[in-house]
Motif scaffolding. Structure first.
Motif, PDB file in Angstrom:
ATOM      1  N   VAL A  21       0.921  -1.331  -0.142  1.00 41.42           N
ATOM      2  CA  VAL A  21       0.053   0.001  -0.110  1.00 41.42           C
ATOM      3  C   VAL A  21       0.778   1.160   0.148  1.00 41.42           C
ATOM      4  N   GLU A  22       1.975   1.299   0.855  1.00 42.77           N
ATOM      5  CA  GLU A  22       2.989   2.438   0.898  1.00 42.77           C
ATOM      6  C   GLU A  22       3.696   2.672  -0.585  1.00 42.77           C
ATOM      7  N   SER A  23       4.135   1.495  -1.117  1.00 43.34           N
ATOM      8  CA  SER A  23       4.511   1.681  -2.392  1.00 43.34           C
ATOM      9  C   SER A  23       3.574   2.254  -3.418  1.00 43.34           C
ATOM     10  N   LEU A  24       2.337   1.951  -3.504  1.00 41.42           N
ATOM     11  CA  LEU A  24       1.291   2.298  -4.355  1.00 41.42           C
ATOM     12  C   LEU A  24       1.114   4.013  -3.891  1.00 41.42           C
ATOM     13  N   ARG A  25       1.070   4.166  -3.022  1.00 43.94           N
ATOM     14  CA  ARG A  25       0.762   5.564  -2.434  1.00 43.94           C
ATOM     15  C   ARG A  25       1.982   6.373  -3.026  1.00 43.94           C
ATOM     16  N   GLN A  26       3.262   5.978  -2.775  1.00 45.33           N
ATOM     17  CA  GLN A  26       4.404   6.981  -3.273  1.00 45.33           C
ATOM     18  C   GLN A  26       4.467   6.889  -4.967  1.00 45.33           C
ATOM     19  N   PHE A  27       4.016   5.882  -5.496  1.00 48.47           N
ATOM     20  CA  PHE A  27       3.797   5.901  -7.007  1.00 48.47           C
ATOM     21  C   PHE A  27       2.818   6.577  -7.512  1.00 48.47           C
ATOM     22  N   ARG A  79       1.607  -3.346 -17.073  1.00 51.31           N
ATOM     23  CA  ARG A  79       1.720  -4.193 -15.957  1.00 51.31           C
ATOM     24  C   ARG A  79       3.159  -3.753 -15.397  1.00 51.31           C
ATOM     25  N   LEU A  80       3.069  -3.461 -14.012  1.00 53.44           N
ATOM     26  CA  LEU A  80       4.107  -3.144 -13.578  1.00 53.44           C
ATOM     27  C   LEU A  80       4.639  -4.153 -12.432  1.00 53.44           C
ATOM     28  N   ASP A  81       6.110  -4.356 -12.559  1.00 55.45           N
ATOM     29  CA  ASP A  81       6.588  -5.350 -11.453  1.00 55.45           C
ATOM     30  C   ASP A  81       6.139  -4.959 -10.177  1.00 55.45           C
ATOM     31  N   LYS A  82       5.195  -5.771  -9.375  1.00 53.36           N
ATOM     32  CA  LYS A  82       5.015  -5.396  -8.085  1.00 53.36           C
ATOM     33  C   LYS A  82       6.017  -5.359  -6.843  1.00 53.36           C
ATOM     34  N   GLN A  83       7.019  -6.326  -7.099  1.00 57.05           N
ATOM     35  CA  GLN A  83       8.204  -6.462  -6.278  1.00 57.05           C
ATOM     36  C   GLN A  83       8.980  -5.014  -6.336  1.00 57.05           C
ATOM     37  N   LYS A  84       9.530  -4.814  -7.564  1.00 62.87           N
ATOM     38  CA  LYS A  84      10.254  -3.547  -7.966  1.00 62.87           C
ATOM     39  C   LYS A  84       9.583  -2.471  -7.511  1.00 62.87           C
ATOM     40  N   LEU A  85       8.311  -2.359  -7.449  1.00 58.80           N
ATOM     41  CA  LEU A  85       7.653  -1.058  -7.181  1.00 58.80           C
ATOM     42  C   LEU A  85       7.764  -0.960  -5.655  1.00 58.80           C
ATOM     43  N   VAL A  86       7.602  -1.918  -4.982  1.00 53.45           N
ATOM     44  CA  VAL A  86       7.920  -1.927  -3.696  1.00 53.45           C
ATOM     45  C   VAL A  86       9.248  -1.557  -3.219  1.00 53.45           C
ATOM     46  N   ARG A  87      10.507  -1.687  -4.250  1.00 50.97           N
ATOM     47  CA  ARG A  87      11.802  -1.193  -3.835  1.00 50.97           C
ATOM     48  C   ARG A  87      11.780   0.032  -4.427  1.00 50.97           C
ATOM     49  N   GLY A  88      10.673   0.829  -5.053  1.00 46.35           N
ATOM     50  CA  GLY A  88      11.014   2.159  -5.556  1.00 46.35           C
ATOM     51  C   GLY A  88      11.219   2.180  -6.940  1.00 46.35           C
ATOM     52  N   GLU A  89      11.367   0.990  -7.882  1.00 43.61           N
ATOM     53  CA  GLU A  89      11.564   1.068  -9.210  1.00 43.61           C
ATOM     54  C   GLU A  89      10.568   0.879  -9.898  1.00 43.61           C
ATOM     55  N   VAL A  90      10.531   1.370 -11.061  1.00 44.06           N
ATOM     56  CA  VAL A  90       9.296   1.377 -12.264  1.00 44.06           C
ATOM     57  C   VAL A  90       9.903   0.022 -13.396  1.00 44.06           C
ATOM     58  N   ALA A  91       9.067  -0.879 -13.334  1.00 45.63           N
ATOM     59  CA  ALA A  91       9.710  -1.803 -14.445  1.00 45.63           C
ATOM     60  C   ALA A  91       8.401  -2.664 -15.025  1.00 45.63           C
ATOM     61  N   LEU A  92       8.294  -2.748 -16.142  1.00 48.53           N
ATOM     62  CA  LEU A  92       7.277  -3.380 -16.773  1.00 48.53           C
ATOM     63  C   LEU A  92       7.496  -4.937 -16.583  1.00 48.53           C
ATOM     64  N   SER A  93       6.373  -5.861 -16.491  1.00 48.72           N
ATOM     65  CA  SER A  93       6.421  -7.243 -16.270  1.00 48.72           C
ATOM     66  C   SER A  93       5.406  -7.933 -16.921  1.00 48.72           C
ATOM     67  N   ASN A  94       5.756  -9.111 -17.447  1.00 47.46           N
ATOM     68  CA  ASN A  94       4.642 -10.026 -17.790  1.00 47.46           C
ATOM     69  C   ASN A  94       4.158 -11.055 -16.953  1.00 47.46           C
ATOM     70  N   SER A  95       4.722 -11.115 -15.731  1.00 48.95           N
ATOM     71  CA  SER A  95       4.450 -12.175 -14.755  1.00 48.95           C
ATOM     72  C   SER A  95       2.948 -11.889 -14.348  1.00 48.95           C
ATOM     73  N   ASP A  96       2.457 -12.779 -13.353  1.00 50.05           N
ATOM     74  CA  ASP A  96       1.234 -12.721 -12.716  1.00 50.05           C
ATOM     75  C   ASP A  96       1.396 -11.765 -11.346  1.00 50.05           C
ATOM     76  N   ASP A  97       2.473 -11.574 -11.041  1.00 48.39           N
ATOM     77  CA  ASP A  97       2.649 -10.619  -9.732  1.00 48.39           C
ATOM     78  C   ASP A  97       3.035  -9.347  -9.966  1.00 48.39           C
ATOM     79  N   VAL A  98       1.901  -8.574 -10.607  1.00 52.69           N
ATOM     80  CA  VAL A  98       2.062  -7.279 -11.075  1.00 52.69           C
ATOM     81  C   VAL A  98       0.992  -6.125 -10.333  1.00 52.69           C
ATOM     82  N   VAL A  99       1.336  -4.767 -10.678  1.00 50.07           N
ATOM     83  CA  VAL A  99       0.312  -3.996 -10.519  1.00 50.07           C
ATOM     84  C   VAL A  99      -0.287  -3.957 -11.821  1.00 50.07           C
ATOM     85  N   ARG A 100      -1.570  -3.878 -11.901  1.00 48.21           N
ATOM     86  CA  ARG A 100      -2.112  -3.674 -13.281  1.00 48.21           C
ATOM     87  C   ARG A 100      -2.857  -2.465 -13.222  1.00 48.21           C
TER      88      ARG A 100
END
Length: 110
Positions: A21-27, A79-100
């Motif tokens: 939730v905090e990473s979503l608020r930051q981005f 689709r953004l990589d959820k784990q990278k977003l939590v670390r403050g990075e923005v990266a596209l992803s084709n996995s299932d573990d994403v922010v859509r």
């Protein structure tokens, strides 16, 4: 047409809900995030976080360099990589573990 973005992400029992939730608020900013508690196949808690960003011009400024240099119009999905977003990075992803992100009325480039 005004740009609107629908944001959704699943948070599993092994993940820290507060961190996501905090990473979503930051981005994305301080949007009204709706958190629904669901139940997984084995009874484990899964949370669905959703939000609507009614004016996504600033979001597009941040996403467009990652998406493409080409113009994009109409409705499109990111689709953004959820784990990278939590670390403050923005990266596209084709996995299932994403922010859509579903964007209507936005455009990159031009």
């Amino acid at each position: 047409m005004r740009c609107v973005a629908e944001i959704s992400v699943l948070v599993h029992a092994t993940e820290d809900l507060d961190k996501v939730v905090e990473s979503l608020r930051q981005f994305f900013g301080d949007l009204p995030y709706v958190i629904q508690k669901l139940e997984g196949h084995y009874g484990n808690p899964i949370y669905l976080i959703t939000a609507l960003q009614p004016d996504c011009a600033r979001l597009l400024e941040r996403l467009c360099p990652a998406v493409s240099k080409a113009q994009q119009e109409g409705e499109w999905f990111v689709r953004l990589d959820k784990q990278k977003l939590v670390r403050g990075e923005v990266a596209l992803s084709n996995s299932d573990d994403v922010v859509r992100i579903r964007i209507k009325g936005g455009r990159c480039g031009g």
